[in-house]
Motif scaffolding. Structure first.
Motif, PDB file in Angstrom:
ATOM      1  N   GLN A   1     -37.298  54.293  97.120  1.00 25.53           N
ATOM      2  CA  GLN A   1     -36.505  53.520  96.163  1.00 25.53           C
ATOM      3  C   GLN A   1     -36.192  52.098  96.611  1.00 25.53           C
ATOM      4  OE1 GLN A   1     -35.940  54.524  92.965  1.00 25.53           O
ATOM      5  NE2 GLN A   1     -37.330  56.115  93.697  1.00 25.53           N
ATOM      6  N   ASP A   2     -36.244  51.832  97.908  1.00 24.59           N
ATOM      7  CA  ASP A   2     -35.920  50.474  98.377  1.00 24.59           C
ATOM      8  C   ASP A   2     -37.118  49.534  98.359  1.00 24.59           C
ATOM      9  OD1 ASP A   2     -37.245  51.794 100.361  1.00 24.59           O
ATOM     10  OD2 ASP A   2     -35.958  51.090 102.007  1.00 24.59           O
ATOM     11  N   ARG A   3     -38.270  50.014  97.939  1.00 20.52           N
ATOM     12  CA  ARG A   3     -39.466  49.172  97.884  1.00 20.52           C
ATOM     13  C   ARG A   3     -39.443  48.282  96.635  1.00 20.52           C
ATOM     14  NH1 ARG A   3     -44.443  53.388  99.270  1.00 20.52           N
ATOM     15  NH2 ARG A   3     -43.556  54.285 101.176  1.00 20.52           N
ATOM     16  N   PRO A   4     -40.146  47.135  96.683  1.00 20.30           N
ATOM     17  CA  PRO A   4     -40.241  46.292  95.475  1.00 20.30           C
ATOM     18  C   PRO A   4     -41.135  46.949  94.420  1.00 20.30           C
ATOM     19  CG  PRO A   4     -41.627  45.407  97.233  1.00 20.30           C
ATOM     20  CD  PRO A   4     -40.836  46.525  97.848  1.00 20.30           C
ATOM     21  N   ASN A   5     -40.943  46.552  93.184  1.00 20.29           N
ATOM     22  CA  ASN A   5     -41.752  47.098  92.090  1.00 20.29           C
ATOM     23  C   ASN A   5     -43.101  46.396  91.986  1.00 20.29           C
ATOM     24  OD1 ASN A   5     -39.865  48.963  91.259  1.00 20.29           O
ATOM     25  ND2 ASN A   5     -39.069  47.716  89.589  1.00 20.29           N
ATOM     26  N   GLY A   6     -44.114  47.154  91.577  1.00 24.26           N
ATOM     27  CA  GLY A   6     -45.388  46.557  91.210  1.00 24.26           C
ATOM     28  C   GLY A   6     -45.303  45.977  89.807  1.00 24.26           C
ATOM     29  N   LYS A   7     -46.449  45.643  89.235  1.00 20.61           N
ATOM     30  CA  LYS A   7     -46.506  45.068  87.893  1.00 20.61           C
ATOM     31  C   LYS A   7     -46.577  46.193  86.855  1.00 20.61           C
ATOM     32  CE  LYS A   7     -46.857  40.743  89.330  1.00 20.61           C
ATOM     33  NZ  LYS A   7     -45.749  39.773  89.113  1.00 20.61           N
ATOM     34  N   LEU A   8     -45.810  46.035  85.787  1.00 21.49           N
ATOM     35  CA  LEU A   8     -45.764  47.043  84.727  1.00 21.49           C
ATOM     36  C   LEU A   8     -46.526  46.541  83.504  1.00 21.49           C
ATOM     37  CD1 LEU A   8     -44.692  49.731  83.605  1.00 21.49           C
ATOM     38  CD2 LEU A   8     -42.598  48.519  82.935  1.00 21.49           C
TER      39      LEU A   8
ATOM     40  N   ASP B   1     -44.685  43.295  82.460  1.00 21.27           N
ATOM     41  CA  ASP B   1     -45.270  42.012  82.865  1.00 21.27           C
ATOM     42  C   ASP B   1     -46.387  41.592  81.927  1.00 21.27           C
ATOM     43  OD1 ASP B   1     -43.959  41.415  85.616  1.00 21.27           O
ATOM     44  OD2 ASP B   1     -44.522  43.522  85.730  1.00 21.27           O
ATOM     45  N   ALA B   2     -46.973  42.542  81.198  1.00 21.13           N
ATOM     46  CA  ALA B   2     -48.015  42.254  80.222  1.00 21.13           C
ATOM     47  C   ALA B   2     -48.110  43.420  79.254  1.00 21.13           C
ATOM     48  CB  ALA B   2     -49.362  42.023  80.909  1.00 21.13           C
ATOM     49  N   VAL B   3     -48.594  43.123  78.041  1.00 19.52           N
ATOM     50  CA  VAL B   3     -48.765  44.158  77.016  1.00 19.52           C
ATOM     51  C   VAL B   3     -50.186  44.097  76.484  1.00 19.52           C
ATOM     52  CG1 VAL B   3     -47.995  45.027  74.769  1.00 19.52           C
ATOM     53  CG2 VAL B   3     -46.327  44.062  76.369  1.00 19.52           C
ATOM     54  N   VAL B   4     -50.810  45.265  76.337  1.00 19.32           N
ATOM     55  CA  VAL B   4     -52.140  45.391  75.737  1.00 19.32           C
ATOM     56  C   VAL B   4     -51.976  46.047  74.369  1.00 19.32           C
ATOM     57  CG1 VAL B   4     -54.433  46.428  75.914  1.00 19.32           C
ATOM     58  CG2 VAL B   4     -53.273  45.578  77.978  1.00 19.32           C
ATOM     59  N   LEU B   5     -52.465  45.375  73.331  1.00 17.93           N
ATOM     60  CA  LEU B   5     -52.391  45.874  71.970  1.00 17.93           C
ATOM     61  C   LEU B   5     -53.779  46.356  71.549  1.00 17.93           C
ATOM     62  CD1 LEU B   5     -50.970  46.258  69.226  1.00 17.93           C
ATOM     63  CD2 LEU B   5     -51.360  43.818  68.775  1.00 17.93           C
TER      64      LEU B   5
ATOM     65  N   VAL C   1     -54.472  41.108  84.720  1.00 16.28           N
ATOM     66  CA  VAL C   1     -54.002  40.569  86.002  1.00 16.28           C
ATOM     67  C   VAL C   1     -53.573  39.121  85.831  1.00 16.28           C
ATOM     68  CG1 VAL C   1     -54.730  39.912  88.335  1.00 16.28           C
ATOM     69  CG2 VAL C   1     -55.348  42.167  87.414  1.00 16.28           C
ATOM     70  N   GLU C   2     -54.365  38.349  85.103  1.00 10.99           N
ATOM     71  CA  GLU C   2     -54.025  36.945  84.868  1.00 10.99           C
ATOM     72  C   GLU C   2     -52.668  36.811  84.173  1.00 10.99           C
ATOM     73  OE1 GLU C   2     -55.398  33.570  81.689  1.00 10.99           O
ATOM     74  OE2 GLU C   2     -57.009  34.736  82.615  1.00 10.99           O
ATOM     75  N   LEU C   3     -52.451  37.628  83.155  1.00 13.19           N
ATOM     76  CA  LEU C   3     -51.180  37.564  82.424  1.00 13.19           C
ATOM     77  C   LEU C   3     -50.013  38.048  83.278  1.00 13.19           C
ATOM     78  CD1 LEU C   3     -52.208  38.920  78.889  1.00 13.19           C
ATOM     79  CD2 LEU C   3     -51.830  36.539  79.567  1.00 13.19           C
ATOM     80  N   ALA C   4     -50.217  39.187  83.965  1.00 13.72           N
ATOM     81  CA  ALA C   4     -49.130  39.785  84.744  1.00 13.72           C
ATOM     82  C   ALA C   4     -48.718  38.916  85.920  1.00 13.72           C
ATOM     83  CB  ALA C   4     -49.540  41.179  85.231  1.00 13.72           C
ATOM     84  N   GLU C   5     -49.681  38.250  86.525  1.00 15.42           N
ATOM     85  CA  GLU C   5     -49.371  37.427  87.696  1.00 15.42           C
ATOM     86  C   GLU C   5     -49.104  35.977  87.333  1.00 15.42           C
ATOM     87  OE1 GLU C   5     -52.340  38.116  90.690  1.00 15.42           O
ATOM     88  OE2 GLU C   5     -51.876  40.264  90.810  1.00 15.42           O
ATOM     89  N   GLY C   6     -49.176  35.681  86.020  1.00 15.97           N
ATOM     90  CA  GLY C   6     -48.909  34.309  85.584  1.00 15.97           C
ATOM     91  C   GLY C   6     -47.439  33.977  85.521  1.00 15.97           C
ATOM     92  N   GLY C   7     -46.597  35.023  85.598  1.00 15.56           N
ATOM     93  CA  GLY C   7     -45.156  34.783  85.613  1.00 15.56           C
ATOM     94  C   GLY C   7     -44.596  34.270  84.304  1.00 15.56           C
TER      95      GLY C   7
END
Length: 558
Positions: free
Chosen positions: A51-58, A325-329, A426-432
């Motif tokens: 639980q103390d670890r950082p989250n990945g990208k959702l 962090d990103a959505v796929v439709l 990846v581009e969208l999620a890591e684009g902030g």
């Protein structure tokens, strides 16, 4: 060209021992509770340790309104998880478990399709690890204890006309929607009208999928309202003293299930609330655990984005403190043609004009998703009958809306066919660029929340609600439930409450039939139109084709 069926592909899968799959995410064999060789539950002690670890990208995968042509949302979720692993990301997927009712009815299972599947497919679509049976048993234990309490003197002074806790069964059975119970004389209790819902509509299912741990689970179970007294004061599950025993029945079901894709990548399959009558997302426990041990977590929300994604954003993310962090439709050319007025039998013929006519449904979902502040990419799930001109029509339409549509061939090619989408995600999620915010604040009045969803997501002109509905919502606000989010129960086939109204309709209204307080789950269910909490079987149910072959293998599941 002939293709193997989904079940034939799943049967030929080269599965790895589940301990190897867990090792990919750093889960040791000692923290896996195996159910055979190819599925296991992840221990609560392991979950606590990360639980103390950082989250990945959702990453959320959602879709247009479902059509008989098929959209392939789960298939795309699985394919994208494989695709992200293919390009070097440590990715896991999180999907819901399948309900027996739809499996034997018309809808089918929930394990993906083609070369983008989760296995063991047969187990997942049948009894799996017994989670749904545990939920059914826990729910019905409470039902039995309510009637037993009344039989032995009714110390809580429950008004038997106002018992709101029904029974559940994980099967489509319209005969049980409305029944009379306790017939047969004094020994069987007091006759009363009641009914059954399908297990995936149970508040216990919703709670299992929203609870953080066993203590939170028991507290939420205890908070469920099961009946009212003559003075309209609520009777809670904890008053019946069933919450402890229910938690015991749900102890193992609370632990997420780990399985694998056809490409031997990790998949969490846990929980299964319906998206048209509940919140339609897999468990918070599975999603939050996966985020601690994977770089990317790909999850889905049920049905179209007007139901599943809206509830993912406004209920699950709000309750669990998550933000995509990103959505796929997901969309298909075939579904665009159906929205454009083409009959299912004619979908194989090229019809660019119909594709263009159907695109506004896709466009409205895209605009709705963007309103949450999240970056969105459209996945065109490829079918063999699609033509270049039809695919280009969708891509051009989406480009004009300021987004990108990427053709994906994961059904036929597996991860190789979805690399382009994986790189874009990846581009969208890591684009902030994600600036996620729910649609409405907690302190907005309940009726105003309903109107906000109806007008901003469904694009309705008005909400039609009797004075009794408005008074009920106002009473719940006075009782301290005004901060809860709304869970809209409506047809999945349209933005409106009319399942036959395709496309992007305007000028419609949203009629509210009734409202239900899910005080344990922590939301207010607003039932619109003719939505059923206990489905029925179709004229020719899938069950007629499901059988064992001469080799003892299952045939007919899909």
């Amino acid at each position: 060209m002939t293709y193997k069926t989904d079940i034939e592909i799943a049967r030929d899968a080269q599965k790895r021992p589940i301990q190897e799959i867990g090792a990919k995410l750093g889960i040791g064999a000692e923290d896996l509770l195996p159910y055979g060789h190819d599925k296991a539950k992840v221990s609560q002690s392991f979950i606590n340790s990360v639980q103390d670890r950082p989250n990945g990208k959702l990453v959320l995968v959602t879709a247009i309104n479902p059509t008989p042509a098929g959209e392939g949302k789960t298939t795309t979720t699985v394919g994208l998880g494989d695709g992200l692993n293919r390009i070097g990301k440590k990715a896991a997927i999180c999907i819901r478990e399948a309900s027996l009712g739809p499996n034997f009815g018309m809808k089918g299972g929930a394990a993906g399709g083609g070369l983008a599947q989760v296995v063991p497919m047969e187990d997942m679509n049948l009894h799996f690890t017994g989670d749904f049976h545990a939920i059914t048993s826990a729910h019905n234990l409470l039902s039995a204890m309510i009637d037993n309490h009344i039989y032995w003197g009714n110390e809580l002074e429950i008004d038997i006309r106002r018992i709101v806790w029904r029974r559940v069964l994980d099967m489509n059975d319209r005969a049980l929607r409305q029944i009379t119970a306790s017939l047969g004389g004094v020994a069987n209790g007091f006759p009363r009208e009641t009914g059954f819902d399908i297990t995936v509509a149970s508040e216990v299912m919703a709670i299992l999928c929203l609870a953080r741990d066993l203590a939170d689970l028991q507290e939420r179970l205890g908070n469920m309202i099961v009946a009212y007294r003559r003075d309209r004061s609520p009777v809670f599950c904890r008053d019946i003293k069933a919450d402890g025993a229910m938690t015991v029945l749900l102890k193992d079901a609370m632990q997420p299930n780990l399985v694998q894709t056809l490409e031997n990548n990790p998949a969490f399959v846990h929980g299964g609330p319906f998206a048209n009558i509940a919140h339609g997302c897999n468990s918070v426990t599975a999603t939050t655990t996966a985020l601690k041990i994977a770089d990317y977590v790909v999850t889905e929300a049920g049905f179209g984005a007007d139901l599943g994604a809206e509830k993912f954003m406004n209920i699950k993310c709000r309750k669990a403190g998550l933000a995509p962090d990103a959505v796929v439709l997901v969309a298909t050319v075939r579904a665009m043609k159906m929205n454009g007025g083409v009959a299912k039998a004619d979908l194989g013929e090229e019809n660019v004009a119909a594709v263009e006519a159907g695109c506004p449904n896709l466009g409205r979902h895209l605009a709705n998703l963007k309103s949450f502040g999240v970056p969105v990419v459209v996945a065109i799930n490829h079918f063999v009958t699609d033509t270049e001109a039809e695919v280009k029509a969708v891509q051009d339409y989406i480009a004009a809306q300021g987004a990108e549509a990427i053709e994906c061939r994961h059904w036929a090619m597996g991860s190789e066919g979805i690399e382009d989408l994986a790189r874009k995600v990846v581009e969208l999620a890591e684009g902030g660029t994600s600036a996620f915010a729910p649609l409405y604040p907690d302190d907005m009045p309940l009726m105003k929340k309903v109107e906000t969803i109806a007008k901003r997501i469904y694009h309705a002109d008005a909400v039609l609600a009797d004075k009794s509905v408005r008074n009920q919502l106002a009473a719940w606000e006075e009782q301290g439930y005004g901060h809860l989010p709304i869970c809209m129960a409506k047809t999945q086939y349209s933005f409106s409450t009319d399942p036959n109204l395709r496309g992007a309709p305007t000028g419609h209204s949203v009629p509210i039939r009734e409202v239900r307080l899910s005080a344990g789950a922590g939301f207010v269910v607003v039932i619109c139109g003719e939505i059923m909490t206990m489905p029925g079987l179709p004229r020719i149910p899938s069950a007629e084709s499901i059988r064992l072959n001469d080799d003892g293998q299952i045939e007919g599941l899909f």
